[in-house]
Motif scaffolding. Sequence first.
Motif, PDB file in Angstrom:
ATOM      1  N   GLY A 162     -32.854  16.836  -2.139  1.00  0.00           N
ATOM      2  CA  GLY A 162     -33.116  15.977  -0.993  1.00  0.00           C
ATOM      3  C   GLY A 162     -31.872  15.781  -0.152  1.00  0.00           C
ATOM      4  O   GLY A 162     -30.774  16.244  -0.501  1.00  0.00           O
ATOM      5  N   SER A 163     -32.014  15.091   0.964  1.00  0.00           N
ATOM      6  CA  SER A 163     -30.878  14.817   1.834  1.00  0.00           C
ATOM      7  C   SER A 163     -29.964  13.768   1.220  1.00  0.00           C
ATOM      8  O   SER A 163     -30.420  12.878   0.493  1.00  0.00           O
ATOM      9  N   PHE A 164     -28.680  13.878   1.500  1.00  0.00           N
ATOM     10  CA  PHE A 164     -27.692  12.926   0.997  1.00  0.00           C
ATOM     11  C   PHE A 164     -26.457  13.022   1.881  1.00  0.00           C
ATOM     12  O   PHE A 164     -26.357  13.897   2.753  1.00  0.00           O
ATOM     13  N   ALA A 165     -25.523  12.114   1.676  1.00  0.00           N
ATOM     14  CA  ALA A 165     -24.220  12.193   2.328  1.00  0.00           C
ATOM     15  C   ALA A 165     -23.173  12.350   1.240  1.00  0.00           C
ATOM     16  O   ALA A 165     -23.281  11.758   0.174  1.00  0.00           O
ATOM     17  N   ILE A 166     -22.166  13.164   1.490  1.00  0.00           N
ATOM     18  CA  ILE A 166     -21.139  13.437   0.500  1.00  0.00           C
ATOM     19  C   ILE A 166     -19.759  13.217   1.112  1.00  0.00           C
ATOM     20  O   ILE A 166     -19.571  13.403   2.322  1.00  0.00           O
ATOM     21  N   GLY A 167     -18.807  12.828   0.293  1.00  0.00           N
ATOM     22  CA  GLY A 167     -17.468  12.580   0.790  1.00  0.00           C
ATOM     23  C   GLY A 167     -16.849  13.804   1.444  1.00  0.00           C
ATOM     24  O   GLY A 167     -16.890  14.905   0.887  1.00  0.00           O
ATOM     25  N   LYS A 168     -16.290  13.599   2.602  1.00  0.00           N
ATOM     26  CA  LYS A 168     -15.616  14.685   3.314  1.00  0.00           C
ATOM     27  C   LYS A 168     -14.394  15.152   2.534  1.00  0.00           C
ATOM     28  O   LYS A 168     -13.989  16.312   2.614  1.00  0.00           O
ATOM     29  N   TYR A 169     -13.823  14.226   1.762  1.00  0.00           N
ATOM     30  CA  TYR A 169     -12.622  14.500   0.960  1.00  0.00           C
ATOM     31  C   TYR A 169     -12.822  13.988  -0.459  1.00  0.00           C
ATOM     32  O   TYR A 169     -13.693  13.147  -0.724  1.00  0.00           O
ATOM     33  N   GLU A 170     -11.980  14.458  -1.359  1.00  0.00           N
ATOM     34  CA  GLU A 170     -11.907  13.874  -2.696  1.00  0.00           C
ATOM     35  C   GLU A 170     -11.359  12.453  -2.582  1.00  0.00           C
ATOM     36  O   GLU A 170     -10.613  12.137  -1.654  1.00  0.00           O
ATOM     37  N   ILE A 171     -11.747  11.582  -3.507  1.00  0.00           N
ATOM     38  CA  ILE A 171     -11.232  10.215  -3.502  1.00  0.00           C
ATOM     39  C   ILE A 171      -9.719  10.257  -3.694  1.00  0.00           C
ATOM     40  O   ILE A 171      -9.207  10.915  -4.601  1.00  0.00           O
ATOM     41  N   THR A 172      -9.012   9.544  -2.833  1.00  0.00           N
ATOM     42  CA  THR A 172      -7.552   9.592  -2.843  1.00  0.00           C
ATOM     43  C   THR A 172      -6.958   8.468  -3.697  1.00  0.00           C
ATOM     44  O   THR A 172      -7.633   7.509  -4.071  1.00  0.00           O
ATOM     45  N   GLN A 173      -5.681   8.600  -3.944  1.00  0.00           N
ATOM     46  CA  GLN A 173      -4.960   7.575  -4.694  1.00  0.00           C
ATOM     47  C   GLN A 173      -5.003   6.231  -3.965  1.00  0.00           C
ATOM     48  O   GLN A 173      -5.160   5.177  -4.584  1.00  0.00           O
ATOM     49  N   ALA A 174      -4.867   6.262  -2.639  1.00  0.00           N
ATOM     50  CA  ALA A 174      -4.898   5.017  -1.862  1.00  0.00           C
ATOM     51  C   ALA A 174      -6.254   4.343  -1.953  1.00  0.00           C
ATOM     52  O   ALA A 174      -6.351   3.111  -2.077  1.00  0.00           O
ATOM     53  N   GLN A 175      -7.340   5.117  -1.908  1.00  0.00           N
ATOM     54  CA  GLN A 175      -8.681   4.547  -2.005  1.00  0.00           C
ATOM     55  C   GLN A 175      -8.925   3.959  -3.392  1.00  0.00           C
ATOM     56  O   GLN A 175      -9.499   2.879  -3.523  1.00  0.00           O
ATOM     57  N   TRP A 176      -8.470   4.655  -4.399  1.00  0.00           N
ATOM     58  CA  TRP A 176      -8.605   4.146  -5.773  1.00  0.00           C
ATOM     59  C   TRP A 176      -7.822   2.849  -5.941  1.00  0.00           C
ATOM     60  O   TRP A 176      -8.309   1.874  -6.512  1.00  0.00           O
ATOM     61  N   GLN A 177      -6.595   2.837  -5.448  1.00  0.00           N
ATOM     62  CA  GLN A 177      -5.725   1.658  -5.542  1.00  0.00           C
ATOM     63  C   GLN A 177      -6.363   0.459  -4.848  1.00  0.00           C
ATOM     64  O   GLN A 177      -6.293  -0.672  -5.345  1.00  0.00           O
ATOM     65  N   ALA A 178      -6.983   0.694  -3.698  1.00  0.00           N
ATOM     66  CA  ALA A 178      -7.589  -0.397  -2.943  1.00  0.00           C
ATOM     67  C   ALA A 178      -8.709  -1.071  -3.721  1.00  0.00           C
ATOM     68  O   ALA A 178      -8.928  -2.276  -3.586  1.00  0.00           O
ATOM     69  N   VAL A 179      -9.412  -0.314  -4.540  1.00  0.00           N
ATOM     70  CA  VAL A 179     -10.528  -0.866  -5.309  1.00  0.00           C
ATOM     71  C   VAL A 179     -10.080  -1.391  -6.667  1.00  0.00           C
ATOM     72  O   VAL A 179     -10.452  -2.490  -7.087  1.00  0.00           O
ATOM     73  N   MET A 180      -9.255  -0.608  -7.359  1.00  0.00           N
ATOM     74  CA  MET A 180      -8.912  -0.907  -8.752  1.00  0.00           C
ATOM     75  C   MET A 180      -7.622  -1.708  -8.912  1.00  0.00           C
ATOM     76  O   MET A 180      -7.365  -2.284  -9.974  1.00  0.00           O
ATOM     77  N   GLY A 181      -6.780  -1.709  -7.880  1.00  0.00           N
ATOM     78  CA  GLY A 181      -5.528  -2.451  -7.964  1.00  0.00           C
ATOM     79  C   GLY A 181      -4.443  -1.750  -8.748  1.00  0.00           C
ATOM     80  O   GLY A 181      -3.379  -2.331  -9.011  1.00  0.00           O
ATOM     81  N   SER A 182      -4.674  -0.500  -9.122  1.00  0.00           N
ATOM     82  CA  SER A 182      -3.681   0.278  -9.854  1.00  0.00           C
ATOM     83  C   SER A 182      -3.908   1.755  -9.570  1.00  0.00           C
ATOM     84  O   SER A 182      -4.976   2.144  -9.068  1.00  0.00           O
ATOM     85  N   ASN A 183      -2.916   2.566  -9.906  1.00  0.00           N
ATOM     86  CA  ASN A 183      -2.998   4.000  -9.664  1.00  0.00           C
ATOM     87  C   ASN A 183      -2.577   4.749 -10.926  1.00  0.00           C
ATOM     88  O   ASN A 183      -1.394   4.810 -11.246  1.00  0.00           O
ATOM     89  N   PRO A 184      -3.535   5.346 -11.644  1.00  0.00           N
ATOM     90  CA  PRO A 184      -3.212   6.016 -12.897  1.00  0.00           C
ATOM     91  C   PRO A 184      -2.674   7.430 -12.727  1.00  0.00           C
ATOM     92  O   PRO A 184      -2.326   8.081 -13.717  1.00  0.00           O
TER      93      PRO A 184
END
Length: 256
Positions: free
Chosen positions: A59-81
């Motif tokens: 079916g139809s969907f939308a997909i990320g134009k890019y892989e999830i970045t460190q900055a995006q992860w940090q913004a949500v999780m508060g840390s960068n592994p």
Amino acid sequence: MKNTFLFLFVLATLSYSFQKQATPAFPVIEMVRVKGGSFQMGTLNGVKSERPVHEVKVGSFAIGKYEITQAQWQAVMGSNPSHFKGCDNCPVEEITLAEVDSFISKLNRISNSNYRLPTEAEWEYAALGGPLSKGYCYPGSDSLEQVAWMVDNAGKKTHPVGQKKPNELGLYDMSGNVWELCSDYWNAAYYKTSPAVNPRNDTKAVFRVTRGGSWRSGEERCYSKARNFNAYDHYRKENFGLRLVIDEEMQITLPR
């Protein structure tokens, strides 16, 4: 004077309480709309787990134009592994499956959306270019060098997303940089019994499917139809990341 001090104390307390309870800022994730359709999944030229070739409809969907970045992860999780820190726009890596689940749950809560991992079929359909596919071997080209950071050009590290040529849908780094986690559990023989419409292997197994190859992969791991299974509960490697999809009709196109 006493009342003034009391007022300032209450104001400071309320400010601290608000900051402590404040919802994290929503990291903008550019999405690309993919119109659903049918395609030939698998290949006769690869390994056994990539056979047989079979028609699949998604079916139809939308997909990320890019892989999830460190900055995006940090913004949500508060840390960068990530192992390769100091590069906000590089893909996040060294993440466990439990951390991925937590990231998606928190992201959906703060964005009021319904992000999820792609199914293996959705990932391959998007990598091939969806309805715009030109039949390239790699996502966007028959030359891996044009579209991927891989073993021959990556210098043993990840690179900022979006620097290579995109595929027909405008998706970047579908090959190389980091392996991308799918929602399916791994079954080497799954293609023999796979449903024809929106397949997803929900039968629990030790491993999960990853696709696309990484900065340490060669051509045999980076073509659009290559399957891999190197993700499990406590897996944490510097070449393993994710890209998200969303079922909602809206398409987010704001800058990263």
